[in-house]
Design a protein around this motif. Sequence first.
Motif, PDB file in Angstrom:
ATOM      1  N   ARG A 193       7.249  -0.110  32.483  1.00  0.00           N
ATOM      2  CA  ARG A 193       8.626  -0.591  32.659  1.00  0.00           C
ATOM      3  C   ARG A 193       8.635  -1.497  33.880  1.00  0.00           C
ATOM      4  NH1 ARG A 193      11.984   3.243  29.709  1.00  0.00           N
ATOM      5  NH2 ARG A 193      13.831   2.324  30.658  1.00  0.00           N
ATOM      6  N   ASP A 215      10.297  10.357  22.522  1.00  0.00           N
ATOM      7  CA  ASP A 215       9.578   9.588  23.539  1.00  0.00           C
ATOM      8  C   ASP A 215       8.273  10.262  23.967  1.00  0.00           C
ATOM      9  OD1 ASP A 215      11.327  11.548  24.467  1.00  0.00           O
ATOM     10  OD2 ASP A 215      11.426  10.699  26.473  1.00  0.00           O
ATOM     11  N   ARG A 216       8.083  11.534  23.598  1.00  0.00           N
ATOM     12  CA  ARG A 216       6.805  12.194  23.903  1.00  0.00           C
ATOM     13  C   ARG A 216       5.715  11.785  22.913  1.00  0.00           C
ATOM     14  NH1 ARG A 216       6.745  17.099  26.956  1.00  0.00           N
ATOM     15  NH2 ARG A 216       8.816  17.604  27.710  1.00  0.00           N
ATOM     16  N   ARG A 262       1.137   0.104  27.034  1.00  0.00           N
ATOM     17  CA  ARG A 262       2.364   0.143  26.236  1.00  0.00           C
ATOM     18  C   ARG A 262       3.451   0.932  26.951  1.00  0.00           C
ATOM     19  NH1 ARG A 262       0.802   1.076  19.980  1.00  0.00           N
ATOM     20  NH2 ARG A 262      -0.759  -0.514  19.825  1.00  0.00           N
ATOM     21  N   ARG A 263       3.017   1.718  27.925  1.00  0.00           N
ATOM     22  CA  ARG A 263       4.021   2.484  28.666  1.00  0.00           C
ATOM     23  C   ARG A 263       4.189   1.847  30.028  1.00  0.00           C
ATOM     24  NH1 ARG A 263       4.872   8.461  26.931  1.00  0.00           N
ATOM     25  NH2 ARG A 263       4.037   8.415  24.838  1.00  0.00           N
ATOM     26  N   GLU A 303       3.472   5.694  20.424  1.00  0.00           N
ATOM     27  CA  GLU A 303       4.224   4.579  19.835  1.00  0.00           C
ATOM     28  C   GLU A 303       3.875   4.424  18.351  1.00  0.00           C
ATOM     29  OE1 GLU A 303       2.523   4.566  22.557  1.00  0.00           O
ATOM     30  OE2 GLU A 303       3.793   3.890  24.191  1.00  0.00           O
ATOM     31  N   SER A 336      13.818   9.587  35.368  1.00  0.00           N
ATOM     32  CA  SER A 336      13.091  10.240  34.278  1.00  0.00           C
ATOM     33  C   SER A 336      11.779   9.527  33.970  1.00  0.00           C
ATOM     34  CB  SER A 336      13.957  10.304  33.025  1.00  0.00           C
ATOM     35  OG  SER A 336      14.301   9.007  32.614  1.00  0.00           O
ATOM     36  N   LEU A 337      11.593   8.307  34.497  1.00  0.00           N
ATOM     37  CA  LEU A 337      10.332   7.601  34.244  1.00  0.00           C
ATOM     38  C   LEU A 337       9.215   8.108  35.147  1.00  0.00           C
ATOM     39  CD1 LEU A 337      11.592   3.905  34.049  1.00  0.00           C
ATOM     40  CD2 LEU A 337      11.157   5.477  32.179  1.00  0.00           C
ATOM     41  N   LYS A 357      21.852  -0.063  22.083  1.00  0.00           N
ATOM     42  CA  LYS A 357      20.711   0.836  21.900  1.00  0.00           C
ATOM     43  C   LYS A 357      20.167   1.353  23.225  1.00  0.00           C
ATOM     44  CE  LYS A 357      20.906  -0.232  17.526  1.00  0.00           C
ATOM     45  NZ  LYS A 357      21.636   0.621  16.620  1.00  0.00           N
ATOM     46  N   ARG A 408       8.065  -7.969  27.962  1.00  0.00           N
ATOM     47  CA  ARG A 408       7.283  -7.301  26.922  1.00  0.00           C
ATOM     48  C   ARG A 408       7.145  -8.146  25.647  1.00  0.00           C
ATOM     49  NH1 ARG A 408      10.130  -2.582  26.240  1.00  0.00           N
ATOM     50  NH2 ARG A 408       9.166  -1.930  28.156  1.00  0.00           N
ATOM     51  N   ARG A 409       5.993  -8.000  25.068  1.00  0.00           N
ATOM     52  CA  ARG A 409       5.704  -8.584  23.757  1.00  0.00           C
ATOM     53  C   ARG A 409       5.861 -10.103  23.718  1.00  0.00           C
ATOM     54  NH1 ARG A 409       8.094  -3.802  22.143  1.00  0.00           N
ATOM     55  NH2 ARG A 409      10.126  -4.736  21.834  1.00  0.00           N
ATOM     56  N   LYS A 423      14.949   1.608  16.951  1.00  0.00           N
ATOM     57  CA  LYS A 423      16.329   1.614  17.457  1.00  0.00           C
ATOM     58  C   LYS A 423      17.268   0.891  16.496  1.00  0.00           C
ATOM     59  CE  LYS A 423      15.216   0.266  21.765  1.00  0.00           C
ATOM     60  NZ  LYS A 423      15.351  -0.041  23.177  1.00  0.00           N
ATOM     61  N   ASN A 466      14.410  11.478  25.941  1.00  0.00           N
ATOM     62  CA  ASN A 466      14.749  11.615  27.369  1.00  0.00           C
ATOM     63  C   ASN A 466      14.524  10.320  28.132  1.00  0.00           C
ATOM     64  OD1 ASN A 466      15.458  14.324  27.205  1.00  0.00           O
ATOM     65  ND2 ASN A 466      13.353  14.996  27.468  1.00  0.00           N
ATOM     66  N   ARG A 467      14.207   9.254  27.400  1.00  0.00           N
ATOM     67  CA  ARG A 467      13.998   7.926  27.988  1.00  0.00           C
ATOM     68  C   ARG A 467      12.813   7.889  28.944  1.00  0.00           C
ATOM     69  NH1 ARG A 467      18.098   4.384  30.324  1.00  0.00           N
ATOM     70  NH2 ARG A 467      17.283   2.817  28.933  1.00  0.00           N
ATOM     71  N   THR A 468      11.777   8.657  28.680  1.00  0.00           N
ATOM     72  CA  THR A 468      10.596   8.541  29.529  1.00  0.00           C
ATOM     73  C   THR A 468       9.813   7.284  29.179  1.00  0.00           C
ATOM     74  OG1 THR A 468       9.350   9.908  27.999  1.00  0.00           O
ATOM     75  CG2 THR A 468      10.337  11.016  29.876  1.00  0.00           C
ATOM     76  N   ARG A 469      10.087   6.714  28.030  1.00  0.00           N
ATOM     77  CA  ARG A 469       9.539   5.400  27.684  1.00  0.00           C
ATOM     78  C   ARG A 469      10.527   4.711  26.741  1.00  0.00           C
ATOM     79  NH1 ARG A 469       7.689   4.978  22.509  1.00  0.00           N
ATOM     80  NH2 ARG A 469       7.175   6.912  21.441  1.00  0.00           N
ATOM     81  N   ASP A 470      10.339   3.410  26.622  1.00  0.00           N
ATOM     82  CA  ASP A 470      11.196   2.641  25.728  1.00  0.00           C
ATOM     83  C   ASP A 470      10.776   2.869  24.281  1.00  0.00           C
ATOM     84  OD1 ASP A 470      13.200   1.373  26.905  1.00  0.00           O
ATOM     85  OD2 ASP A 470      12.267  -0.598  27.006  1.00  0.00           O
ATOM     86  N   ASP A 498      11.933  -1.520  19.142  1.00  0.00           N
ATOM     87  CA  ASP A 498      13.161  -2.136  18.615  1.00  0.00           C
ATOM     88  C   ASP A 498      13.359  -1.773  17.152  1.00  0.00           C
ATOM     89  OD1 ASP A 498      13.610  -3.263  21.027  1.00  0.00           O
ATOM     90  OD2 ASP A 498      12.781  -5.219  20.524  1.00  0.00           O
TER      91      ASP A 498
END
Lengths: 293, 383
Positions: free
Chosen positions: B242, A141-142, B239-240, A145, B295-296, B63, B258-259, A191, A181-185, A188
């Motif tokens: 939530r 996640d670091r 893109r980042r 994309e 964590s966000l 997921k 999103r998208r 995943k 660490n789920r700091t961003r999605d 798909d």
Amino acid sequence: MNAGAPWSSPAEVERALLEQNYLPEAGLSLAIYLASRLGKPLLVEGEPGCGKTEIAKALAAATGAELLRLQCFEGLDARSALYDWDYPRQLLAIRLHERSESVEKVEREIFSERYLLKRPLLRALDGDGRHRPVLLIDEIDRADEEFEGLLLELLSDFQVTVPELGTIRARQIPLVVITSNRTRDLSDALKRRCLYAYLEYPDLEKEAAILEHRVPGLGAGFAREIAAFVQRVRREPELAKRPGVAETLDWAAALLALDRSSLDPETIAATLGFLVKDADDLRALRERPPTVA
Amino acid sequence: MPDGPDPSTRFLRDRLARFVDYLRSEGLPVGTGEAVDFAEAVDAIDLLDRDGVRAAAGITLAKSPEALAAVLAAFDRYWVGPAARAPVPWPRDPPSVLGPSKRRPTHRAGATSDATRDPPPTVVMPIGTYSASAPSSPHPLVPLEDREVRALRRGARRFRRQVAARPGRRQSRAHRGVIDLRDTVRRSLRNAGEWVELGRRAPRLTRAEFVLLWDVSGSMREHESRLFALVHAIESTSRRCRVFAFSTRLREISSEVRRHGYRRAVSRVADRIDRADGGTRIGESLAEFRERFGSLLGPETTVVVLSDGWDLGDVSEVGEELGRIRRRVRRVVWVTPYTRRPGFEARVGALRSALDVIDELLGPEDFASRWPLRPFRAPAAAG
């Protein structure tokens, strides 16, 4: 390509990890077993410090394979992750051959594997034929994309296309562990290619057992006392960053180095920095420390 | 040529396919690839080990932690039998601001159906309500006119530039950074061709990281179409990003937003969200956000709260929770529909409690106007 699983059941995975002093969460052994059987990457998410990275280290140690680690960061690109050409050596080769060889021959020579600098992802496809390499793609996640797009071919077909060389396929499917660490999605597409496991903070019993395994000499009673204190710290509502297992282990090791065999308020105040790494959290806990059992 | 799988394998695969079908009817996005993984996983483990099969379903079909909880709950509902079937929260604990998908089939009492396809009877859950019995109502989201949407997008882009904290791809002159050969040569011309000063360039800060917390309680009914257009506009600039909807509870809706183009996102969100008529608990929702999604929060994150500030919970908790969030992020912005109304004062309890910790108080009009964003400053928070 060979996806031969090194283990024949989830119980064997658990035993192998226990031998490496890694106490897997319920379900994690099954996830690793399935990842190894199905030849799929395993995406592990969870709070920082829960032991995600340690999984890959323990797997590599358990199988005797080389651990190939790719630490992700913003700006990570194919040159650092996949491959690069060894430009100085290519220039030297051009100078050496410019009079004696034809242009086509020189081109073929300098764009051969000899001049390819293999980075972790490409090295994971090599394998030594005996052990399945363990590839750790840490904290994905670091990375940007765009970098995820780079991984798709590797993670689905275990191959990499180098325009000058063609497609390089894995001799053995590596065991791939991807952590986040789920700091961003994550996308798909990424995943979809992975099996999934989520690590929570361990409960009291598990954390005490981890301490006993990982910090020898602590003793069952003291390990439980430390684990109970950490569990109470995690329940503090105002903490910005809760301590993970990694911090618990550091703290326990520090207490052992100080020859402590039980917790007391002075020791806690003096060593709390091992457990809590945020100034505001540290201040709040020093003002209102959780009770010692 | 082989005859295909034996009857028992065919039967098992059929059952698994029906289970996957059931998950989809429950709104879980399970693709064919995941279904194949599940079938292969079941082949690889002991079929009589129920816990193993259940865990394998989670490992292969989910997921995210939320989806994991939902898959495991659905597994229990589907495979255990009608007697043990009970309403199970999706994804975590009820009440949630998101109701069941309207596409989900409802099951009338007495209706006959294939037993394996028959999901448990739909249980009416009090969704997104303050009291357990308060009803929820469909979301009246309607798309705005294209002109308004375009104006909000322009404003959202301006907003992104204003709060950007992450380097983009484009570079510009900088005091630190890599040496810029072209600029260095240009500078050398001033010094008779001597390279006295080096030109440097570094990536421009053009990317932003957002967390959007959108109040979908009953008091926001009048404004929610406009605010959702703003949510979508901000989301599409980064893109980042939530997105979370909250009333008395919190629910992530990033995947619904999103998208997707604006109109499709409106219908997806309207399909999935039930408005809570029972009230808002902003402080509790913020605490839940910090607890579950802490964590966000990072030094590059901008948190945007879109709410009118009407709160049935403890209003002091709003300020306290926002303060905790503020300490961990770059900026906290509150967007309320009323800032540009004549005589507006931030008198609503939750808003007043938040004023001391937020960086800006904006209205949707600020995004829609052609001028730079003008934050509202209450006298108490000025200075």
